[in-house]
Write an enzyme that holds these catalytic residues in place. Structure first.
Site, PDB file in Angstrom:
ATOM      1  CG  HIS A  68      -7.165   1.062   7.508  1.00  0.00           C
ATOM      2  ND1 HIS A  68      -5.934   1.638   7.683  1.00  0.00           N
ATOM      3  CD2 HIS A  68      -7.038   0.244   6.429  1.00  0.00           C
ATOM      4  CE1 HIS A  68      -5.092   1.182   6.772  1.00  0.00           C
ATOM      5  NE2 HIS A  68      -5.740   0.341   5.988  1.00  0.00           N
ATOM      6  CG  ASN A 101      -2.202   0.790   0.961  1.00  0.00           C
ATOM      7  OD1 ASN A 101      -2.345   1.458  -0.059  1.00  0.00           O
ATOM      8  ND2 ASN A 101      -3.130   0.729   1.903  1.00  0.00           N
TER       9      ASN A 101
END
Length: 470
Positions: A346, A315
């Site tokens: 998140h 990521n």
């Protein structure tokens, strides 16, 4: 029948592909996502070939990119796609009303693009040039984006469904066809005195990434049900399986969850490349690089020999965002602050917080080991190989141990897993971090600067001696 109804109503987007969902036995929202990404890939080729900057104005490219992005979002998410417009519109209003001096403060926990844009405008229009780092100078935005540019950046079809995040300057340079978008233009133009193409074709790279993404999807669909993560907390499994076998199973169960991320991110990267976005200069051998906005490097992940190497290759654009908006700007405990921000970004599941809090202690321990132990294994290739094998195994186990709550999401199952391991890695990492201290970042930077200064002084002294001798 009830299962079919649940599957239909679970997706707020288009039901046009419901027959495909029933044939493949995949949720409709996942079918819509994959089909839209494939349509985006085809659209990206069309965008590059028929709306190239040499043929079309930036205004048209912005409009088309935005409208296609909103259409794909509407197809996938239905009326939930209004979230993109409302969030972008409200934050644009905040940016205009609060002014460049304060615009970065109210947007810390919204989304990557919005926060990045806010900080980059703040850097370019409210901070002095001498206060910016080299990276901040490259990304700093010197004028307020127009509303169309802003929506195009946030909602374009290339990244609205799966990213990846990119800097505003890189995106605008891509839309406008500005050759200066290549960060090291003069180095890119020539290799061994030979001129290079100013705009190489991405076709080979796109084919490679599409093939890689669908291979990863095939692997995931083949093995995802063979090693379910939930078995790690099954009572019979814990009671009747030797610990070494639990470790091996943990590794296999987490290994088989990663290909779905590889599929999504590699396909997203291919879509951007197909449109001509993502060119990042040339390698030493003259090969074009298409990794400006790549989100992962699969081999580097699977063969990582440190926690940091794993995170640096997983990521990637999110890691860049966290570094730019938090780590580089946080005056106290930047590592802890960055992990906490990542958990907040998140979502609200407790498992995210358990994962990132665990990541803090493991990062500190890994840093301590690297600084204090690694130098003792660099004296011979054999010792270095032994160190790499040991640290590879330790890294893979540490990563799997850390991310189990990320997959399980809930507190109870996550604590049950850690309890089955007696919280062993938590305690081990805390002891290592305490027993093997590492200097704070600002002191390490000072030491590096002093070392560089000494080397320069030695080099100057040697040059002076040579001049005197001649």
């Amino acid at each position: 029948m009830a299962d079919d109804d649940a599957r239909t109503t679970a997706c707020t987007g288009s039901s046009l592909l419901q027959p495909v969902s029933e044939i493949t036995d995949l949720p409709l929202d996942q079918v819509n996502f994959v089909v839209c990404q494939l349509c985006a890939l085809i659209s990206a080729f069309w965008f590059r070939l028929f709306l190239h900057p040499s043929k079309t104005s930036p205004f048209i490219r912005h409009v088309v990119a935005t409208l296609l992005g909103l259409y794909f979002a509407l197809f996938c998410f239905g009326w939930y796609a209004l979230h993109f417009l409302l969030q972008s519109g409200l934050t644009y209003g905040i940016m205009i009303l609060t002014g460049v001096e304060h615009m970065h403060n109210p947007m810390m926990v919204i989304t990557q693009k919005i926060t990045s844009l806010a900080f980059e405008i703040h850097d370019g229009m409210a901070r002095k040039e001498e206060h910016l780092t080299a990276g901040q100078k490259i990304l700093a935005i010197r004028r307020m984006p127009s509303l169309l540019e802003y929506f195009s950046y946030n909602c374009n079809f290339l990244g609205i469904l799966a990213g990846p995040t990119c800097s505003y300057n890189d995106y605008i340079a891509f839309i406008e066809g500005d050759p200066r978008r290549h960060r090291d233009q003069e180095a890119d133009r020539k290799s061994n005195g030979k001129p290079r193409q100013s705009e190489p074709s991405p076709n080979v790279e796109v084919v490679r990434k599409v093939a890689t993404s669908f291979f990863c999807l095939l692997v995931f669909l083949s093995v995802c049900k063979v090693f379910p993560v939930e078995r790690n907390i099954d009572d019979d499994f814990i009671a009747n399986t030797p610990f070494y076998a639990q470790v091996v199973y943990l590794y296999l169960s987490m290994l088989t969850t990663r290909p779905k991320y590889y599929f999504v991110w590699t396909l997203a990267d291919a879509i951007n490349n197909a449109a001509g976005f993502g060119f990042n200069g040339y390698d030493g051998d003259g090969s074009p690089r298409w990794d400006l906005i790549s989100n992962l490097r699969i081999l580097n992940i699977e063969f990582a020999t440190s926690f940091k190497v794993f995170l640096d290759n997983w990521n990637i654009q999110t890691a860049h965002w966290l570094k730019r908006v938090c780590y580089e700007r946080c005056p106290y405990h930047p590592t802890a602050a960055t992990f906490i921000l990542s958990a907040m970004w998140h979502g609200a599941y407790p498992g995210y917080y358990l994962t990132f809090l665990t990541g803090i202690v493991i990062t500190l321990a890994a840093r301590a080991v690297r600084h204090n132990v690694r130098p003792h294994f660099l004296h011979s290739p054999t010792h270095k190989l032994v160190y790499d094998v040991i640290t590879w195994a330790a890294t893979q186990i540490a990563i799997c141990y850390t991310v189990v709550p990320f997959v399980l999401l809930s507190v109870g199952p996550s604590i049950k897993f850690y309890r089955s391991w007696c919280f062993s890695l938590h305690f081990t990492c805390i002891l290592l971090a305490v027993a093997l201290p590492v200097k704070p970042r600002h002191l390490r930077l000072k030491d590096q600067q002093k070392g560089l200064q000494r080397r320069l002084e030695v080099a100057d002294a040697n040059c002076s001696q040579k001049e005197k001798s001649t």
